[in-house]
Design a protein around this motif. Sequence first.
Motif: not given
Length: 400
Positions: A363-382
């Motif tokens: 879960r810790d690594r997953a949380a870090a990856l989700f934040r990394q994905a959010a930083a490059v998301a293409r839209s605000e809802p995403e």
Amino acid sequence: MAADACPRIVAALIRVTGDWTLAEDCAQEALALAVRRWPEEGMPANPGGWLMTVARNRAIDTLRRASVERRKLEELARLAPAGHDGPEAVGAEEVVDDRLRLIFTCCHPALPLEARVALTLRTICAVPAARIARAFLVTEPTMTRRLTRAKRKIADAGIPYRVPTGPALAERLPGVLAVLYLLFTQGYDADGEPAFAEEAIRLARLLRRLMPGQSEVSALLALFLLQHSRRDARQDAEGNLVPLDRQDRARWDRASISEGLEVLAGVEQDGPYGLQARIAACHVTAPSVSGTDWPTIARCYDDLARMHSTPVVELNRAVAHGYAHGPPAGLALLARSCSDGALDGHPLAIAAEADLTARGGDRDRAAALFRQAAAVARSEPERRALLDRADENARREPRR
């Protein structure tokens, strides 16, 4: 209403005049006049007919000033007056309408693929040039010049404004299907316009009636219907994305699902769109995510990858195998699909790795990856949806 009518008016005027620029200018002048008059005089009972009449009259005036041949003037004069719906008054049995003719014109093989897509987005769905430019990673002036060149090439080459027949129809069909798919995506994306998806569905229905023996035409319509059936459940009241496993399935459009499954039942040979439609059918007929037939979805993605491999197909294939055969299998496929660098930094690829990692227990690594994905998301809802997933994993909350 006015904005929705514009593409139909443009298509009708192009059919009659053969002049792309004239059609667009007259439609825009009609819209501008509506903006000035309607707030004071009130909206007419038939807005589409009013706009068609104004645009038609502008075209007639322009052609008269240019001394264009009488035949075109006579044809323009026969376009529906304000008491009718103009280009929207096509009867229910009319299969080939002006916009369908226009799509085949835009998708002529004499035009580069990028120009076909851009021209169709601009003309059929009135997508602003700036938005098309962002999609193609160019500046707005550059895209405007490309659109101008494409329209000029259609005029100079004498490309006919019609749906082709015989071998030419089969040759042009894949390009038309690809454009319809992109139009649908313009409306289905989190920040898209739903009207674009609905227009793609309408045009796919028309195309299916024109070509009832083409399996991929029916498959594309089935795919649209099955995907669009979930539109009301994909976002909550605040505009946040709702992932598939948390959607209220009671909000899915059962009529669209029923129609999509019926259309899909008549598809005898699966191509790329047929396989995607069968994947969508597995999702909409399952009682829950855990009750989904993931092995069948994984096999469909295997077939799709052999037939039409793209980075996104490989990404979805990895996710499907992760659900069907366990997170390690999915992560292994994901690593292979990302090895060529095509998905480097792509938010969906990072999010897929995060999801598979979370289901694998880290879960810790997953949380870090989700934040990394959010930083490059293409839209605000995403972005918000990915941050929510990061927070869940940081708190060790189980997926519901």
